[in-house]
Design a protein around this motif. Structure first.
Motif, PDB file in Angstrom:
ATOM      1  N   LEU A  52       0.796  -1.222   0.000  1.00 50.22           N
ATOM      2  CA  LEU A  52       0.000   0.000   0.000  1.00 50.22           C
ATOM      3  C   LEU A  52       0.827   1.271   0.000  1.00 50.22           C
ATOM      4  CD1 LEU A  52      -2.623  -1.268   2.548  1.00 50.22           C
ATOM      5  CD2 LEU A  52      -2.996  -0.853   0.117  1.00 50.22           C
ATOM      6  N   GLY A  53       1.974   1.238   0.640  1.00 51.39           N
ATOM      7  CA  GLY A  53       2.863   2.389   0.640  1.00 51.39           C
ATOM      8  C   GLY A  53       2.474   3.520   1.562  1.00 51.39           C
ATOM      9  N   ARG A  54       1.355   3.445   2.192  1.00 47.50           N
ATOM     10  CA  ARG A  54       0.918   4.505   3.109  1.00 47.50           C
ATOM     11  C   ARG A  54       0.768   3.915   4.502  1.00 47.50           C
ATOM     12  NH1 ARG A  54      -3.921   7.090  -0.417  1.00 47.50           N
ATOM     13  NH2 ARG A  54      -2.630   8.030  -2.030  1.00 47.50           N
ATOM     14  N   ALA A  55       1.381   4.577   5.451  1.00 45.89           N
ATOM     15  CA  ALA A  55       1.384   4.063   6.821  1.00 45.89           C
ATOM     16  C   ALA A  55      -0.027   3.892   7.371  1.00 45.89           C
ATOM     17  CB  ALA A  55       2.206   4.976   7.719  1.00 45.89           C
ATOM     18  N   ALA A  56      -0.884   4.876   7.191  1.00 48.91           N
ATOM     19  CA  ALA A  56      -2.243   4.794   7.752  1.00 48.91           C
ATOM     20  C   ALA A  56      -3.015   3.640   7.126  1.00 48.91           C
ATOM     21  CB  ALA A  56      -2.981   6.108   7.537  1.00 48.91           C
ATOM     22  N   ALA A  58      -1.719   0.965   5.766  1.00 48.50           N
ATOM     23  CA  ALA A  58      -1.077  -0.280   6.212  1.00 48.50           C
ATOM     24  C   ALA A  58      -1.506  -0.632   7.629  1.00 48.50           C
ATOM     25  CB  ALA A  58       0.440  -0.154   6.124  1.00 48.50           C
ATOM     26  N   GLU A  59      -1.637   0.369   8.493  1.00 50.25           N
ATOM     27  CA  GLU A  59      -2.102   0.105   9.858  1.00 50.25           C
ATOM     28  C   GLU A  59      -3.515  -0.464   9.849  1.00 50.25           C
ATOM     29  OE1 GLU A  59      -1.707   3.693  12.143  1.00 50.25           O
ATOM     30  OE2 GLU A  59       0.458   3.765  11.814  1.00 50.25           O
ATOM     31  N   ASP A  60      -4.385   0.135   9.029  1.00 47.67           N
ATOM     32  CA  ASP A  60      -5.768  -0.358   8.938  1.00 47.67           C
ATOM     33  C   ASP A  60      -5.801  -1.801   8.450  1.00 47.67           C
ATOM     34  OD1 ASP A  60      -6.640   2.131   9.757  1.00 47.67           O
ATOM     35  OD2 ASP A  60      -7.220   2.796   7.738  1.00 47.67           O
ATOM     36  N   VAL A  61      -5.030  -2.094   7.409  1.00 42.68           N
ATOM     37  CA  VAL A  61      -5.008  -3.451   6.857  1.00 42.68           C
ATOM     38  C   VAL A  61      -4.392  -4.423   7.858  1.00 42.68           C
ATOM     39  CG1 VAL A  61      -3.939  -4.908   5.084  1.00 42.68           C
ATOM     40  CG2 VAL A  61      -5.120  -2.803   4.434  1.00 42.68           C
ATOM     41  N   ALA A  62      -3.354  -4.012   8.551  1.00 38.89           N
ATOM     42  CA  ALA A  62      -2.726  -4.895   9.543  1.00 38.89           C
ATOM     43  C   ALA A  62      -3.724  -5.252  10.642  1.00 38.89           C
ATOM     44  CB  ALA A  62      -1.481  -4.239  10.132  1.00 38.89           C
ATOM     45  N   GLN A  63      -4.439  -4.254  11.147  1.00 39.10           N
ATOM     46  CA  GLN A  63      -5.431  -4.534  12.190  1.00 39.10           C
ATOM     47  C   GLN A  63      -6.547  -5.428  11.669  1.00 39.10           C
ATOM     48  OE1 GLN A  63      -6.743  -0.773  13.769  1.00 39.10           O
ATOM     49  NE2 GLN A  63      -4.770  -0.358  14.730  1.00 39.10           N
ATOM     50  N   ALA A  64      -7.034  -5.126  10.475  1.00 40.35           N
ATOM     51  CA  ALA A  64      -8.097  -5.943   9.886  1.00 40.35           C
ATOM     52  C   ALA A  64      -7.608  -7.375   9.646  1.00 40.35           C
ATOM     53  CB  ALA A  64      -8.580  -5.314   8.577  1.00 40.35           C
ATOM     54  N   SER A  65      -6.358  -7.519   9.258  1.00 42.22           N
ATOM     55  CA  SER A  65      -5.794  -8.850   9.010  1.00 42.22           C
ATOM     56  C   SER A  65      -5.706  -9.654  10.296  1.00 42.22           C
ATOM     57  CB  SER A  65      -4.408  -8.728   8.375  1.00 42.22           C
ATOM     58  OG  SER A  65      -4.490  -8.079   7.134  1.00 42.22           O
ATOM     59  N   LEU A  66      -5.278  -9.019  11.369  1.00 43.63           N
ATOM     60  CA  LEU A  66      -5.180  -9.721  12.653  1.00 43.63           C
ATOM     61  C   LEU A  66      -6.565 -10.106  13.165  1.00 43.63           C
ATOM     62  CD1 LEU A  66      -2.303  -7.658  14.287  1.00 43.63           C
ATOM     63  CD2 LEU A  66      -2.219 -10.054  13.555  1.00 43.63           C
ATOM     64  N   LEU A  67      -7.539  -9.223  12.989  1.00 41.61           N
ATOM     65  CA  LEU A  67      -8.905  -9.559  13.394  1.00 41.61           C
ATOM     66  C   LEU A  67      -9.460 -10.720  12.558  1.00 41.61           C
ATOM     67  CD1 LEU A  67     -10.469  -6.037  14.029  1.00 41.61           C
ATOM     68  CD2 LEU A  67     -10.026  -7.832  15.715  1.00 41.61           C
ATOM     69  N   ALA A  68      -9.200 -10.681  11.250  1.00 42.38           N
ATOM     70  CA  ALA A  68      -9.655 -11.766  10.377  1.00 42.38           C
ATOM     71  C   ALA A  68      -8.992 -13.081  10.776  1.00 42.38           C
ATOM     72  CB  ALA A  68      -9.356 -11.436   8.915  1.00 42.38           C
ATOM     73  N   ALA A  69      -7.715 -13.018  11.118  1.00 37.06           N
ATOM     74  CA  ALA A  69      -7.008 -14.229  11.539  1.00 37.06           C
ATOM     75  C   ALA A  69      -7.627 -14.793  12.813  1.00 37.06           C
ATOM     76  CB  ALA A  69      -5.524 -13.933  11.743  1.00 37.06           C
ATOM     77  N   LEU A  70      -7.970 -13.919  13.739  1.00 38.77           N
ATOM     78  CA  LEU A  70      -8.604 -14.372  14.979  1.00 38.77           C
ATOM     79  C   LEU A  70      -9.958 -15.017  14.686  1.00 38.77           C
ATOM     80  CD1 LEU A  70      -8.768 -14.582  18.040  1.00 38.77           C
ATOM     81  CD2 LEU A  70      -9.678 -12.241  18.071  1.00 38.77           C
ATOM     82  N   GLU A  71     -10.753 -14.366  13.823  1.00 37.45           N
ATOM     83  CA  GLU A  71     -12.085 -14.882  13.506  1.00 37.45           C
ATOM     84  C   GLU A  71     -12.036 -16.211  12.750  1.00 37.45           C
ATOM     85  OE1 GLU A  71     -14.031 -11.770  11.357  1.00 37.45           O
ATOM     86  OE2 GLU A  71     -14.065 -10.443  13.098  1.00 37.45           O
ATOM     87  N   HIS A  72     -10.994 -16.417  11.963  1.00 35.60           N
ATOM     88  CA  HIS A  72     -10.907 -17.610  11.117  1.00 35.60           C
ATOM     89  C   HIS A  72      -9.742 -18.521  11.509  1.00 35.60           C
ATOM     90  CE1 HIS A  72     -13.976 -15.953   8.507  1.00 35.60           C
ATOM     91  NE2 HIS A  72     -13.345 -14.798   8.600  1.00 35.60           N
ATOM     92  N   LEU A  73      -9.326 -18.459  12.744  1.00 32.26           N
ATOM     93  CA  LEU A  73      -8.157 -19.213  13.201  1.00 32.26           C
ATOM     94  C   LEU A  73      -8.293 -20.713  12.952  1.00 32.26           C
ATOM     95  CD1 LEU A  73      -5.416 -18.746  14.463  1.00 32.26           C
ATOM     96  CD2 LEU A  73      -6.470 -18.977  16.699  1.00 32.26           C
ATOM     97  N   ALA A  94      -4.388  -6.361   1.673  1.00 36.02           N
ATOM     98  CA  ALA A  94      -3.683  -5.187   1.135  1.00 36.02           C
ATOM     99  C   ALA A  94      -3.969  -5.025  -0.352  1.00 36.02           C
ATOM    100  CB  ALA A  94      -2.181  -5.311   1.386  1.00 36.02           C
ATOM    101  N   ARG A  95      -3.972  -6.129  -1.080  1.00 37.76           N
ATOM    102  CA  ARG A  95      -4.270  -6.053  -2.518  1.00 37.76           C
ATOM    103  C   ARG A  95      -5.686  -5.555  -2.756  1.00 37.76           C
ATOM    104  NH1 ARG A  95      -1.349 -11.760  -3.799  1.00 37.76           N
ATOM    105  NH2 ARG A  95       0.775 -10.958  -3.961  1.00 37.76           N
ATOM    106  N   ARG A  96      -6.638  -6.032  -1.943  1.00 32.11           N
ATOM    107  CA  ARG A  96      -8.017  -5.555  -2.099  1.00 32.11           C
ATOM    108  C   ARG A  96      -8.115  -4.070  -1.757  1.00 32.11           C
ATOM    109  NH1 ARG A  96      -9.393 -10.676   0.164  1.00 32.11           N
ATOM    110  NH2 ARG A  96      -9.801  -9.726   2.182  1.00 32.11           N
TER     111      ARG A  96
END
Length: 188
Positions: A52-56, A58-73, A94-96
């Motif tokens: 994504l190249g943008r910190a903000a 990337a932070e949003d995607v990182a948080q969403a990714s961790l939440l998705a991982a928790l939900e689909h562990l 990130a690609r989406r």
């Protein structure tokens, strides 16, 4: 025991510990997942930033990714490869996000953000580095950020990104050459 088998056992210990944490988290232990998220959070952010190249963003995607991982562990079939599974979630999200951003006609390149709310500009050297990183292919940015920023070994990168160790080394070497060439260019 074979010579070197002790070394192999020691090298596998972090993977075995990680796999055990994943199994505990799958059994409902929230502290185990919190430990995994803490251990891999910066790397997930680095993967998102590579795309994504943008910190903000990337932070949003990182948080969403961790939440998705928790939900689909429970979908993580191989606990020993949790990091690869988690990084695939981050990469796909990130690609989406990048596609959504492109659809909104926003340039998909690194946009340096001011380091503080007062809006102080970034140092020129950092801006040059961010522009150079933006010029790398996403996989090369992932390898550079994981290796140089997060201190992952080539073996860890290979396992996490689903590439060979040699491929990881080649991506890093090419990326560093490209970064060096970009940073050595004289501005017009």
């Amino acid at each position: 025991a074979c010579p070197g088998s002790q070394q192999a056992m020691e090298d596998d210990r972090p993977a075995a510990e990680r796999a055990e944490l994943v199994r505990q988290a799958q059994a409902g232990d929230r502290r185990a997942f919190a430990h995994l998220a803490h251990r891999h959070g910066r790397a997930v952010y680095a993967i998102a930033l590579a795309h994504l190249g943008r910190a903000a963003d990337a932070e949003d995607v990182a948080q969403a990714s961790l939440l998705a991982a928790l939900e689909h562990l429970d979908d993580c079939r191989d606990p020993a490869r949790f990091d690869a599974w988690l990084f695939a979630i981050a990469r796909n999200r990130a690609r989406r996000a990048l596609l959504r951003r492109r659809l909104r006609d926003v340039l998909p390149r690194i946009t340096p953000e001011p380091p503080d709310p007062a809006g102080a500009p970034l140092p020129e050297a950092r801006m040059q580095l961010l522009r150079a990183l933006a010029g790398l292919p996403a996989r090369a940015r992932e390898v550079v950020l994981l290796h140089d920023l997060e201190r992952y070994s080539h073996a860890e990168i290979a396992a996490a990104l689903g590439v060979s160790e040699e491929s990881s080394r080649q991506h890093l070497s090419r990326a560093r050459r490209a970064l060096r060439a970009h940073l050595e260019e004289k501005p017009p």
